[in-house]
Design a protein around this motif. Structure first.
Motif, PDB file in Angstrom:
ATOM      1  N   THR A 148       3.765  -4.087  31.746  1.00  0.00           N
ATOM      2  CA  THR A 148       4.467  -3.555  32.912  1.00  0.00           C
ATOM      3  C   THR A 148       5.053  -2.171  32.660  1.00  0.00           C
ATOM      4  O   THR A 148       5.563  -1.548  33.549  1.00  0.00           O
ATOM      5  CB  THR A 148       5.616  -4.491  33.323  1.00  0.00           C
ATOM      6  N   LYS A 149       5.003  -1.724  31.418  1.00  0.00           N
ATOM      7  CA  LYS A 149       5.655  -0.452  31.126  1.00  0.00           C
ATOM      8  C   LYS A 149       4.699   0.397  30.297  1.00  0.00           C
ATOM      9  O   LYS A 149       4.122  -0.093  29.344  1.00  0.00           O
ATOM     10  CB  LYS A 149       6.911  -0.752  30.317  1.00  0.00           C
ATOM     11  N   THR A 150       4.523   1.642  30.653  1.00  0.00           N
ATOM     12  CA  THR A 150       3.612   2.475  29.876  1.00  0.00           C
ATOM     13  C   THR A 150       4.393   3.525  29.090  1.00  0.00           C
ATOM     14  O   THR A 150       5.510   3.876  29.447  1.00  0.00           O
ATOM     15  CB  THR A 150       2.594   3.191  30.792  1.00  0.00           C
ATOM     16  N   ILE A 151       3.774   4.012  28.023  1.00  0.00           N
ATOM     17  CA  ILE A 151       4.410   5.044  27.213  1.00  0.00           C
ATOM     18  C   ILE A 151       3.926   6.402  27.736  1.00  0.00           C
ATOM     19  O   ILE A 151       2.716   6.611  27.868  1.00  0.00           O
ATOM     20  CB  ILE A 151       4.022   4.863  25.726  1.00  0.00           C
ATOM     21  N   PRO A 152       4.846   7.311  28.065  1.00  0.00           N
ATOM     22  CA  PRO A 152       4.417   8.613  28.617  1.00  0.00           C
ATOM     23  C   PRO A 152       3.444   9.341  27.680  1.00  0.00           C
ATOM     24  O   PRO A 152       3.595   9.265  26.448  1.00  0.00           O
ATOM     25  CB  PRO A 152       5.735   9.394  28.752  1.00  0.00           C
ATOM     26  N   ASP A 153       2.491  10.052  28.267  1.00  0.00           N
ATOM     27  CA  ASP A 153       1.486  10.790  27.479  1.00  0.00           C
ATOM     28  C   ASP A 153       2.145  11.762  26.498  1.00  0.00           C
ATOM     29  O   ASP A 153       1.680  11.938  25.363  1.00  0.00           O
ATOM     30  CB  ASP A 153       0.557  11.581  28.414  1.00  0.00           C
ATOM     31  N   CYS A 178      -2.191  -6.266  21.903  1.00  0.00           N
ATOM     32  CA  CYS A 178      -2.767  -5.008  22.376  1.00  0.00           C
ATOM     33  C   CYS A 178      -1.738  -3.898  22.167  1.00  0.00           C
ATOM     34  O   CYS A 178      -0.537  -4.172  22.075  1.00  0.00           O
ATOM     35  CB  CYS A 178      -3.155  -5.097  23.850  1.00  0.00           C
ATOM     36  N   THR A 179      -2.238  -2.686  22.041  1.00  0.00           N
ATOM     37  CA  THR A 179      -1.349  -1.523  21.863  1.00  0.00           C
ATOM     38  C   THR A 179      -2.098  -0.271  22.287  1.00  0.00           C
ATOM     39  O   THR A 179      -3.313  -0.197  22.108  1.00  0.00           O
ATOM     40  CB  THR A 179      -0.892  -1.384  20.392  1.00  0.00           C
ATOM     41  N   PRO A 180      -1.378   0.713  22.818  1.00  0.00           N
ATOM     42  CA  PRO A 180      -2.063   1.971  23.122  1.00  0.00           C
ATOM     43  C   PRO A 180      -2.238   2.846  21.885  1.00  0.00           C
ATOM     44  O   PRO A 180      -3.031   3.791  21.904  1.00  0.00           O
ATOM     45  CB  PRO A 180      -1.122   2.647  24.127  1.00  0.00           C
ATOM     46  N   LEU A 181      -1.486   2.542  20.802  1.00  0.00           N
ATOM     47  CA  LEU A 181      -1.507   3.470  19.660  1.00  0.00           C
ATOM     48  C   LEU A 181      -1.113   2.772  18.363  1.00  0.00           C
ATOM     49  O   LEU A 181      -0.090   2.079  18.297  1.00  0.00           O
ATOM     50  CB  LEU A 181      -0.499   4.613  19.922  1.00  0.00           C
ATOM     51  N   LEU A 182      -1.943   2.984  17.335  1.00  0.00           N
ATOM     52  CA  LEU A 182      -1.591   2.541  15.979  1.00  0.00           C
ATOM     53  C   LEU A 182      -1.234   3.768  15.162  1.00  0.00           C
ATOM     54  O   LEU A 182      -2.026   4.714  15.076  1.00  0.00           O
ATOM     55  CB  LEU A 182      -2.781   1.827  15.333  1.00  0.00           C
ATOM     56  N   LEU A 183      -0.036   3.761  14.563  1.00  0.00           N
ATOM     57  CA  LEU A 183       0.395   4.872  13.712  1.00  0.00           C
ATOM     58  C   LEU A 183       0.302   4.454  12.268  1.00  0.00           C
ATOM     59  O   LEU A 183       0.691   3.332  11.919  1.00  0.00           O
ATOM     60  CB  LEU A 183       1.832   5.268  14.069  1.00  0.00           C
ATOM     61  N   ARG A 184      -0.228   5.369  11.408  1.00  0.00           N
ATOM     62  CA  ARG A 184      -0.380   5.069   9.986  1.00  0.00           C
ATOM     63  C   ARG A 184       0.313   6.162   9.174  1.00  0.00           C
ATOM     64  O   ARG A 184      -0.347   7.024   8.586  1.00  0.00           O
ATOM     65  CB  ARG A 184      -1.870   4.995   9.629  1.00  0.00           C
ATOM     66  N   ASP A 226       6.049  -8.222  27.675  1.00  0.00           N
ATOM     67  CA  ASP A 226       5.599  -7.545  28.889  1.00  0.00           C
ATOM     68  C   ASP A 226       5.789  -6.035  28.785  1.00  0.00           C
ATOM     69  O   ASP A 226       6.267  -5.388  29.684  1.00  0.00           O
ATOM     70  CB  ASP A 226       6.336  -8.112  30.112  1.00  0.00           C
ATOM     71  N   GLN A 227       5.478  -5.473  27.631  1.00  0.00           N
ATOM     72  CA  GLN A 227       5.589  -4.018  27.517  1.00  0.00           C
ATOM     73  C   GLN A 227       4.629  -3.476  26.460  1.00  0.00           C
ATOM     74  O   GLN A 227       4.158  -4.208  25.606  1.00  0.00           O
ATOM     75  CB  GLN A 227       7.010  -3.621  27.162  1.00  0.00           C
ATOM     76  N   ASN A 228       4.368  -2.183  26.561  1.00  0.00           N
ATOM     77  CA  ASN A 228       3.564  -1.521  25.538  1.00  0.00           C
ATOM     78  C   ASN A 228       4.399  -1.281  24.296  1.00  0.00           C
ATOM     79  O   ASN A 228       5.546  -0.856  24.392  1.00  0.00           O
ATOM     80  CB  ASN A 228       3.066  -0.179  26.068  1.00  0.00           C
TER      81      ASN A 228
END
Ligand SMILES: Cc1cc2nc3c(=O)[nH]c(=O)nc-3n(C[C@H](O)[C@H](O)[C@H](O)COP(=O)(O)OP(=O)(O)OC[C@H]3O[C@@H](n4cnc5c(N)ncnc54)[C@H](O)[C@@H]3O)c2cc1C
Length: 496
Positions: free
Chosen positions: A24-29, A65-71, A111-113
């Motif tokens: 329900t919540k997206t991370i801004p670009d 699920c995730t929009p981004l994996l940081l390493r 319910d969030q990214n």
């Protein structure tokens, strides 16, 4: 006896359940771009093909699920990531080797990214001090590599478990992992002297000093041990090392009842003291399942027995002294009638073969049908009562169920696992998972024990913590969480 093969089984994955995920919540670009720039090329992944392996929990219970994996590659990068996430209210899920069994390292189950932060590039051994018996390692160091680094310096790092080729020391600390040597060396908490932690607002808590005496107020590092990533990101650990043992000895012993196992444990502790490294037990049904389903596992006994104990010793004394002492002790127990039969490994291969039977139980049980699991502990003296009562509870819920209680009996920790009744479908049996867990967890707690002995809470047992924890303790945990992480960005909805 004949030497047996050594290789450990490679447990396969089973898919029991998938959570449906509604984002329900997206991370801004702009925030995603800033996070990518902090770690630079090679420090992030965002394609679904690359992310799959990071998003599936080991048993297949949860898929995230995730929009981004940081390493990140350094503590400074972790600090910049958390500072950015905190300022922009972006949730962070830390991940080590992703071998945890409670869903704690999987993002996007709420319910969030959430961004996933893997420590896998932070794996350096920073320093080793053989006079102080300490090693400083980065959190992403795989446990097996840490054990090897200690061995190369002629020392021992005793934490050991079947997942050691994948799990990381940061994950071990965050789950306060147990494993097979707890009886002698304690849980991970007992092996940690210092921590470096990045707090949710990006500040770095440097508590890495390797001293065994330090009475300077609250021992803050203890709060991060077993916190499952809910209070900050562990970036480095000072671990205790120990002298390498000069000799090891292993026996597989047969007994008539679980009460005899507990009595035998008391006798062994009295006679062999702190030379006992591990004291594991498993019942007849486990030996049967292992022999039936795992090709290279064979009982060293001609006869069948009700219960088995795997007894491991390690010592600074000579091999011949340890062997002689162990044999004399076992013969005395045979004469007393406490022990029914026993074999002592005559080589490293035989020792590995005994352990292989023990490690193959979970895999064999998987192949024998669906199973419902409990990772519970009680005082050792209560184990016979626990097994008797828990078996009766399970039978009343699922008539014909096959209990397979096994594990680290010397620590009071039993994996009270249940195999499906032959006359019930896997689906009908697994539908009983919740009610079965609740009744058996309550039983363990009523016997003075814990419903979560060594695998942590994560998402899997979060509601059970809320149901069974002391309300005052739970309120204090919530206050601690609020004090460290007022914006709630660290691994939200796990643990608490
Ligand atoms: C075959 C097998 C055998 C096992 N045997 C045992 C056993 O005998 N005893 C036992 O205790 N466990 C056992 N486990 C469970 C698991 O291996 C341990 O819990 C291990 O400590 C998890 O480490 P990890 O690096 O895989 O952590 P992960 O699974 O990646 O993470 C576990 C939790 O810690 C958090 N976390 C990870 N790294 C960090 C960090 N650097 N900073 C902050 N938070 C972090 C995550 O967010 C998550 O909540 C076993 C698992 C398997 C698959």
């Amino acid at each position: 006896m004949v030497p047996l093969p050594v290789a450990l089984p490679n447990p396969s994955r089973t898919h029991y359940k998938r959570l449906s995920v509604v984002l329900t919540k997206t991370i801004p670009d702009a925030v995603i771009a800033e996070l990518k720039s902090i770690v630079g090329e090679g420090g992030w992944l965002d394609s679904s093909a690359d992310l799959t392996a990071y998003l599936e929990e080991w048993r297949g219970l949860f898929t995230g699920c995730t929009p981004l994996l940081l390493r990140p590659a350094s503590t400074a990068e972790v600090a910049a990531i958390l500072s950015c996430c905190n300022a922009n209210n972006v949730a962070v899920v830390p991940q080590g080797g992703n071998t945890g069994l409670a869903g704690g390292a999987i993002p996007g189950l709420n319910d969030q990214n959430e961004v996933l932060l893997s420590l896998e590039r932070m794996r350096d051994i920073r320093a080793i001090d053989t006079a102080n018996f300490t090693i400083i390692v980065e959190a992403g160091c795989v446990l097996e590599r840490l054990q090897q680094a200690a061995a190369d310096a002629d020392c021992l790092f005793p934490l050991s478990m079947a997942s050691e080729g994948s799990c990381q020391i940061g994950g071990n600390v965050s789950t306060n992992a147990g494993g097979t040597a707890v009886l002698r060396y304690g849980n991970t908490r007992d092996l940690v002297l210092g921590l470096e932690v990045v707090l949710p607002d990006g500040r770095v808590l440097d508590e890495l000093k390797g001293v065994r005496k330090d009475n300077t107020g609250y021992d803050l590092k203890q709060l991060f041990i077993g916190a499952e990533g809910s209070l900050g990101v562990i970036t480095a650990v000072t671990c205790k090392l120990f002298p390498k043992p000069a000799s090891v000895a292993t026996a597989l012993i047969a007994l008539d009842s679980i009460s005899a196992v507990v009595d035998f444990f008391a006798a062994a502790r009295t006679a062999l003291g702190d030379e006992i490294l591990a004291f594991e037990t498993f019942p007849h049904i486990a030996m049967d399942m292992v022999q039936q389903h795992i090709d290279s596992c064979h009982s060293p006994f001609d006869d069948e027995y009700s219960w088995y104990v795997l007894l491991d010793l390690s010592s600074q004394r000579s091999q011949s002294m340890v062997d002689t002492g162990l044999l004399a002790f076992l013969e005395a127990q045979l004469d007393l009638g406490l022990v029914t039969d026993g074999v002592v490994a005559q080589s490293g291969a035989q020792r590995d073969a005994f352990w292989r039977i023990r490690h193959a139980i979970s895999e064999a049980q998987k192949l024998a049908g669906a199973s419902i699991k409990h990772d519970i502990s009680v005082p050792v003296s209560q184990i016979p009562l626990l097994i008797e009562k828990a078996s009766a509870v399970a039978e009343s819920i699922a008539p014909g169920v096959r209990p397979v209680p096994f594990g680290h009996v010397g620590d009071g920790n039993i994996h009270f696992n249940l195999s499906q009744p032959e006359a019930m479908s896997a689906k009908d049996f697994l539908a009983l998972w919740g009610v079965m867990n609740q009744r058996i967890h309550s039983l363990a707690v009523s016997l003075g024990g814990s419903f979560s002995a060594e695998h942590g809470i994560g998402l899997l047992k979060r509601d059970e913590l809320a149901r069974l924890a002391d309300p005052v303790g739970l309120a204090l945990m919530r206050s601690v969480k609020l004090a460290f992480d007022p914006n709630g960005i660290m691994n939200p909805n796990k643990l608490l």
